[in-house]
Motif scaffolding. Structure first.
Motif, PDB file in Angstrom:
ATOM      1  N   GLY A 226       0.831  -1.194   0.000  1.00 23.86           N
ATOM      2  CA  GLY A 226       0.000   0.000   0.000  1.00 23.86           C
ATOM      3  C   GLY A 226       0.864   1.241   0.000  1.00 23.86           C
TER       4      GLY A 226
ATOM      5  N   ALA B 274      -2.148   6.625   1.556  1.00 22.77           N
ATOM      6  CA  ALA B 274      -3.516   6.113   1.342  1.00 22.77           C
ATOM      7  C   ALA B 274      -3.792   4.984   2.325  1.00 22.77           C
TER       8      ALA B 274
ATOM      9  N   GLU C 226      -5.721   1.083   1.957  1.00 24.13           N
ATOM     10  CA  GLU C 226      -5.878   0.642   0.573  1.00 24.13           C
ATOM     11  C   GLU C 226      -4.753  -0.335   0.234  1.00 24.13           C
ATOM     12  N   TRP C 227      -5.103  -1.612   0.124  1.00 22.15           N
ATOM     13  CA  TRP C 227      -4.115  -2.659  -0.127  1.00 22.15           C
ATOM     14  C   TRP C 227      -4.217  -3.155  -1.566  1.00 22.15           C
ATOM     15  N   ARG C 228      -3.051  -3.443  -2.144  1.00 27.82           N
ATOM     16  CA  ARG C 228      -2.968  -4.093  -3.443  1.00 27.82           C
ATOM     17  C   ARG C 228      -2.198  -5.396  -3.267  1.00 27.82           C
TER      18      ARG C 228
ATOM     19  N   ARG D 132       0.020   0.927 -11.005  1.00 25.02           N
ATOM     20  CA  ARG D 132      -0.728   1.561  -9.908  1.00 25.02           C
ATOM     21  C   ARG D 132       0.226   2.114  -8.850  1.00 25.02           C
TER      22      ARG D 132
ATOM     23  N   ASN E 131      -4.605   0.084  11.017  1.00 24.23           N
ATOM     24  CA  ASN E 131      -4.756  -0.910   9.950  1.00 24.23           C
ATOM     25  C   ASN E 131      -3.804  -2.086  10.129  1.00 24.23           C
TER      26      ASN E 131
END
Length: 666
Positions: free
Chosen positions: A213, A217, A220-222, A232, A253
């Motif tokens: 992440g 942000a 918001e994890w990818r 991204r 988080n």
């Protein structure tokens, strides 16, 4: 066998009188990459291949020119599975970052055991498995009896080592937070890119997943490091630095996550207090060096700190990576009914918006529009025609169209050049030309406020010109200078020439302004009267690059120089690898030689001592030209394909195909 991927190629022994085929053999992730290359090939090129496949094994058999060779240096082959989504040049540049960074990451930390991940052992022999676990004795067959190797692969008879399964692999996870604020914009993002790929590979090797992440942000994890995810990451830019409110959100988080083996903080400065917070197992500090040519990278974990200096990729490759242009856009192959002649090389306009190609028959040329990558031009092709009895001597572009110099008897017809028209043919001592030759004379049209000038460099090195003015009558031919070895049009209004005088190279800048004086400089470069010279000049500050052939034959040796008028000159010697020859020089952040390999049908750049592949054609290259002002290459292949390649876009931007019957060079 060591390593996760091992590409392999072999050449079978041919039967008497039959040319030996070639083969590209790959397994594991390399096989998947090879399959992607095959899918991207033209149907015509693919039809020349025979394919054999086993479990995670792919064999392509056929002519060498049709095979989808892996273009990475041998030292970077272990990273091939990570680089399959990148063009050949970018894969080589990014692969070097991966190779240098990987050792500094240290061993994998197993959170459940509190130590590094135990090595995986061997359990049994199996008939199925990944080819990186193929028994060594099976690989011996590939060298000694390749046909038996292929038979066993096709029938599933190969033997594989079976590793002992690791415990508790399903719960393994690495997480990383990347600083996307203004401290890390620009070059540090290249290290982010490399670390994202390495950590994803690290997690997969342990049987887990990689989640990442942006510090800016929270929540918001990818997942993973596929090309789309990497883009991204590059787009996750913010001008807000990491502050206390962001830290509190991320602290919450991270506390809610299930157990993770490693938690990385990337791009945040190190201090004497150790890691920023207890949740982090690793912290990476990334900063440019004072001169900006490299990055200083420091990696700290609970066992200590490791640091290294990471050289940056070349300017063009670095810009492409930062912009997320991992693969060059491919031009759509179109068909042109008018048949191209292979007698003369195609020619690009100085601005790169048009290309000229001679038509079969010898008395016409076609001017075609060239679009930018991803765009389509609405302009139509225009044909320039001259008398059938005329011989083409030279071509050049004006601001609007293609012009040609054609000899017809005792006259020269200067077609499409404003207010020049027909002029008397000068004596050979004043204009040495060879009518009917495949090599045309160097020519340039320079526009001026009151007219223009048409320059020609003849076979004896005389630089001559005709001037068009306000009157309808063309002025006489004038000689600018002699001993000219090379000509390079800078833009629509100026050019640079190189000539030899007293064993030294002299450079001259010209334009079409009335009453102007030629500006010449002697940068102190040794040069003989018959030396071969390549030029590239930029309009800003009269910066130039030139290459002088020091030794011809095989391999070629060049002396490469760069500098500005009146400034210091940098020079070095470049010895080309066997099979390559230089066709031009490119000047961006530094000078590089542009190369072609006739047997491999390939064009490339020589960056320091590295070959950076650019493009490979399916059939042999017959004619080509390089236009430095637009950084474009125009080439014709034996199959009458017209291809325009842009060095700045790293892409084919025009691909036209004629009919393929016959191999005559008419």
């Amino acid at each position: 066998m060591n390593g996760s991927t091992i590409p392999w190629r072999w050449q079978p022994v041919p039967e008497s009188g039959i040319a030996a085929p070639q083969a590209a053999v790959a397994f594991g992730d390399v096989a998947e990459s090879l399959l992607k290359r095959l899918e991207a090939m033209s149907a015509e090129r693919r039809s020349a291949l025979m394919l054999t496949a086993g479990e995670r094994l792919l064999v392509a058999l056929g002519p060498e020119t049709a095979l989808p060779w892996v273009e990475l240096p041998e030292a970077l082959m272990p990273w091939h599975d990570c680089l399959s989504g990148f063009s050949a040049e970018l894969a080589a540049e990014l692969g070097e970052l991966l190779r240098r960074l990987a050792p500094a990451l240290g061993g994998y930390h197993d959170a459940s055991r509190g130590d590094e991940l135990a090595p995986q052992g061997l359990d049994d022999l199996r008939r199925r498995g990944p080819y990186e676990h193929l028994l060594a004795s099976e690989w011996l067959l590939a060298d000694e009896i390749p046909d038996e190797f292929l038979r066993r692969a096709a029938s599933g008879e190969h033997l594989f080592l079976s590793p002992t399964p690791r415990e508790r692999q399903a719960d393994r996870r690495i997480v990383a937070l990347f600083h996307a604020g203004n401290w890390q914009l620009g070059a540090p993002r290249l290290a982010h890119l490399a670390l994202c790929i390495l950590l994803d590979r690290r997690a997969k090797a342990a049987g887990g997943e990689f989640h990442w992440g942006s510090l800016q942000a929270p929540g918001e994890w990818r997942v993973g490091a596929e090309p789309d995810e990497l883009k991204r990451l590059l787009r996750a830019r913010a001008y807000r630095n990491f502050d206390q409110p962001l830290y509190q959100e991320w602290h919450k988080n991270l506390s809610e996550l299930p157990l993770v083996d490693e938690c990385w903080l990337i791009g945040y400065p190190l201090d004497k207090q150790g890691l920023l917070a207890p949740q982090f197992t690793h912290q990476v500090d990334i900063a440019p060096t004072l001169r900006g040519e490299a990055l200083r990278v420091a990696i700290r974990d609970r066992r200590g700190e490791r640091s290294l200096t990471l050289p940056l990729p070349s300017g063009d490759a670095g810009a492409a990576l930062l912009q997320g242009r991992f693969q060059p856009g491919q031009a759509i192959v179109q068909t042109e009914t008018r048949r191209f002649s292979l007698r003369h090389a195609p020619l690009l306009s100085p601005n790169g918006r048009h290309v000229a190609v001679s038509l079969q028959g010898g008395y016409a040329a076609l001017m075609l529009p060239v679009s930018k990558p991803g765009q389509t031009s609405k302009q139509k092709a225009r044909q320039l025609q001259w008398h059938k009895a005329g011989c083409l001597l030279a071509q050049a572009f004006t601001s609007k169209t293609l012009g040609a110099v054609v000899q017809h008897g005792a006259q020269l017809s200067c077609l499409q050049f404003p207010r020049i028209g027909k002029v008397p043919l000068p004596p050979q001592a004043e204009l040495h030309a060879s009518p009917g030759s495949a090599a045309l004379l160097d020519a340039a049209w320079l526009s001026g406020k009151s007219g223009g000038r048409l320059y020609l460099r003849d076979l004896s090195g005389n630089l001559v010109y005709w001037e068009s003015g306000r009157s309808a009558e063309t002025g006489p031919m004038r000689r600018e200078c002699d001993g000219v070895l090379a000509l390079c049009q800078i833009d629509a209004v100026s050019l640079l020439y190189a000539r030899s005088q007293d064993g030294q190279l002299r450079l001259g800048w010209l334009d079409a302004s009335p009453g102007r004086k030629t500006a010449e400089a002697a940068p102190g470069i040794p040069c003989l009267a018959d030396s071969r010279v390549l030029l590239h000049a930029l309009p800003q500050d009269r910066r130039f690059a030139c290459a002088v052939l020091a030794r011809g034959g095989e391999p070629e040796t060049w002396r490469l120089y760069a500098g500005g008028a009146g400034g210091a000159i940098d020079g070095r010697e470049c010895r080309l690898p066997p099979g390559w020859r230089a066709i031009g020089v490119q000047l961006t952040d530094k000078p590089r030689l542009l190369l072609v390999h006739d047997k491999q049908n390939q064009i490339a750049l020589l960056d320091e001592d590295k070959i950076l592949p650019l493009h490979q054609t399916a059939s042999p290259i017959v004619r080509l030209s390089y236009t430095p002002s637009c950084a474009g290459i125009a080439l014709l292949t034996e199959q009458r394909e017209l291809i325009v390649y842009s060095l700045s876009a790293r892409a084919v931007i025009l691909h036209l195909q004629n009919q393929t019957e016959g191999k005559g060079h008419g």
